[in-house]
Design an enzyme around this catalytic site. Structure first.
Site, PDB file in Angstrom:
ATOM      1  N   ASP A   1       8.607  -6.357  16.561  1.00  0.00           N
ATOM      2  CA  ASP A   1       7.788  -5.369  15.864  1.00  0.00           C
ATOM      3  C   ASP A   1       7.548  -4.091  16.674  1.00  0.00           C
ATOM      4  OD1 ASP A   1       6.203  -4.179  13.984  1.00  0.00           O
ATOM      5  OD2 ASP A   1       4.547  -5.596  14.103  1.00  0.00           O
TER       6      ASP A   1
ATOM      7  N   ARG B   1       0.812  -1.224   0.000  1.00  0.00           N
ATOM      8  CA  ARG B   1       0.000   0.000   0.000  1.00  0.00           C
ATOM      9  C   ARG B   1       0.845   1.274   0.000  1.00  0.00           C
ATOM     10  NH1 ARG B   1      -0.143   0.775   5.863  1.00  0.00           N
ATOM     11  NH2 ARG B   1       0.143  -1.297   6.748  1.00  0.00           N
TER      12      ARG B   1
ATOM     13  N   HIS C   1       4.316 -10.355   8.896  1.00  0.00           N
ATOM     14  CA  HIS C   1       2.870 -10.510   9.167  1.00  0.00           C
ATOM     15  C   HIS C   1       2.169 -11.146   7.967  1.00  0.00           C
ATOM     16  CE1 HIS C   1       3.512  -7.576  12.330  1.00  0.00           C
ATOM     17  NE2 HIS C   1       3.660  -6.601  11.495  1.00  0.00           N
TER      18      HIS C   1
ATOM     19  N   HIS D   1       6.074  -5.496   4.854  1.00  0.00           N
ATOM     20  CA  HIS D   1       4.824  -5.836   5.562  1.00  0.00           C
ATOM     21  C   HIS D   1       3.858  -6.324   4.495  1.00  0.00           C
ATOM     22  CE1 HIS D   1       5.902  -2.439   8.578  1.00  0.00           C
ATOM     23  NE2 HIS D   1       5.949  -3.544   9.266  1.00  0.00           N
TER      24      HIS D   1
HETATM   25 ZN    ZN Z   1       6.198  -3.730  11.498  1.00  0.00          ZN
END
Ligand code: ZN
Length: 452
Positions: free
Chosen positions: A318, A208, A267, A230
């Protein structure tokens, strides 16, 4: 020299192991040996994990987002607070926070860290006189602590899927590809001053925050070295990417980019079974951050299908809401058990879950950070951790169950010693520079909280 009563070697447990370290790497391993004068004698020696995903500055806001506002709690409101917080951070504070975070990691048993670094500019977005000033600050924090740094400058160009303009809260993150390439060059110079095991990779923030064209250009400019992104943290992200690019994020990346062992997909939470198997077969590492993923309500990883397909994984802290190696690994397994109403999930067919989690994360973490195989073997970096198997949490366990005890029954305080590429940073459970680094962190937090 290190002398260990027990050591986890690639072919199993060994006794009375003497390890020679030279130039940061393991040069000799002798079994059934005796300790010599001057040896550092430890109880149980393990390959130390790499912490493959960290935004160190976020440690400073731990505990500040656990208040429910009616109708407003979500990942995206957490992100709003993070943006307000970043508007005030100074280079000195960023360095002091990073040094404290790296210390906490080493005391928890992590020898190295992948710093996914996305604050680049001054508040408001004007670059510093030295474009890579803040990368240099991260490198300094690594030098202070001795941690093995894989620095991952982040390409962050857009505010959302479909090349939306950055929001004001994202101004400190933004670069087009050409300025990003110059920034990476500066970061390489800063990291070149660190020991040889430290390195620079790249991190397109997410699909994104980039575009297909920019992604192709930046990958062309940096063909080798670790590449982190990510990928599929939140359902909204999957929906946004699907409607923009016509495919789910993992599906799109695997179809459009040459995803190899150099890649780490952070993730990879929301995947279909097909995406999960395809990702496993790509050789990329799944960068799992179970404590943060639980804290942010992201959801559990598709562990059983991924492991069955032979997928590589590692763990990262994270958001750093809590830095704990033992709790990170147990949260990973417990997230699977809670979803599946089952026990002993993160192991294929049969075996010790603690060993599968620990050794799997050691191998995957090393792969993702460009630090070899994550094993105690000649030629590998001396990323080593010693634990005390006589601690009450572990003392009743035979050696072959010590990793189950470590992951499910112990706290990080069983760590006695930690070496990052041979640098003996933790002794008797304490970082050798703890007092200075903690004082620096407290003082940074005083000035930061006064400014907020
Ligand atoms: Zn992160």
């Amino acid at each position: 020299m290190i002398f260990a009563k027990h050591a986890k070697l690639p072919d199993g447990w060994a006794r009375d192991v003497r390890i020679t370290v030279s130039s940061g790497a393991i040069s000799e391993i002798e079994r059934n040996h005796t300790a010599q004068t001057g040896d550092v004698v430890v109880d149980t020696l393990l390959p130390a994990l790499g912490n493959l995903h960290c935004h160190s500055f976020q440690r400073a806001m731990a505990g500040m987002t656990e208040y429910r506002k009616a109708g407003k709690d979500s990942f995206w409101t957490w992100r709003d607070l993070m943006y307000r917080f970043t508007a005030h951070l100074t280079p000195e504070q960023i360095e002091a926070i990073a040094a404290f975070v790296f210390l906490e990691m080493q005391e928890a048993g992590y020898a190295s860290v992948g710093e996914f670094h996305y604050i680049h500019h001054q508040p408001g977005g004007t670059p510093y006189d030295d474009l890579s000033e803040l990368s240099s600050r991260i490198a300094s924090a690594a030098a202070t602590t001795g941690i093995g740094l894989t620095h991952l400058p982040v390409l962050y160009t857009y505010g959302g899927a479909g090349q939306v303009a950055l929001e004001p809260g994202q101004a400190r993150f933004g670069n087009d590809v050409s300025r990003f390439n110059r920034l990476v060059e500066g970061a390489r110079k800063a990291v070149a001053a660190l020991p040889e095991d430290c390195r620079v990779g790249i991190a397109p923030h997410s699909l994104r925050a980039t575009s297909p064209e920019d992604l192709a250009e930046v990958l062309g400019a940096h063909p080798s070295g670790p590449k982190h992104i990510h990928i599929a943290e939140q359902p909204k992200e999957v929906a946004d990417i699907s409607s923009w690019l016509g495919a789910r994020p993992v599906e799109w990346l695997l179809e459009n980019v040459d995803v190899t062992k150099d890649w780490c997909l952070i993730h990879a939470t929301h995947m279909t079974d097909t995406e999960t198997r395809d990702m496993a077969m790509s050789g990329a590492v799944a960068g799992l951050c179970p404590i943060t993923e639980a804290n942010l309500g992201d959801g559990p990883f598709n562990g059983p299908v991924y492991l069955e397909a032979g997928g590589a994984f590692g763990v990262g802290s994270d958001s750093n809401v809590l830095i704990s190696l033992t709790e990170e690994l147990r949260t990973l397994e417990y997230s699977q058990r809670l979803r599946d109403l089952a026990r002993n999930v993160m192991v294929v067919a049969e075996g010790s879950v603690g060993e599968a989690l620990y050794c799997g994360a050691a191998r995957g973490g090393a792969q993702a950070l460009g630090r070899g195989r994550g094993e105690i073997a000649v030629g590998e970096l001396a990323d080593l951790v010693a634990i005390d198997s006589t601690d009450p949490a572990l003392c009743a366990l035979p050696t072959h169950q010590v990793l189950d005890g470590l992951v499910f029954a112990a706290k990080d305080k069983v760590v006695t010693d930690l070496w990052s590429a041979g640098r003996h940073a933790v002794r008797s459970g304490r970082h050798v520079r703890r007092d200075d680094i903690v004082a620096g962190y407290r003082s940074a937090m005083d000035t930061l909280m006064a400014a907020l």
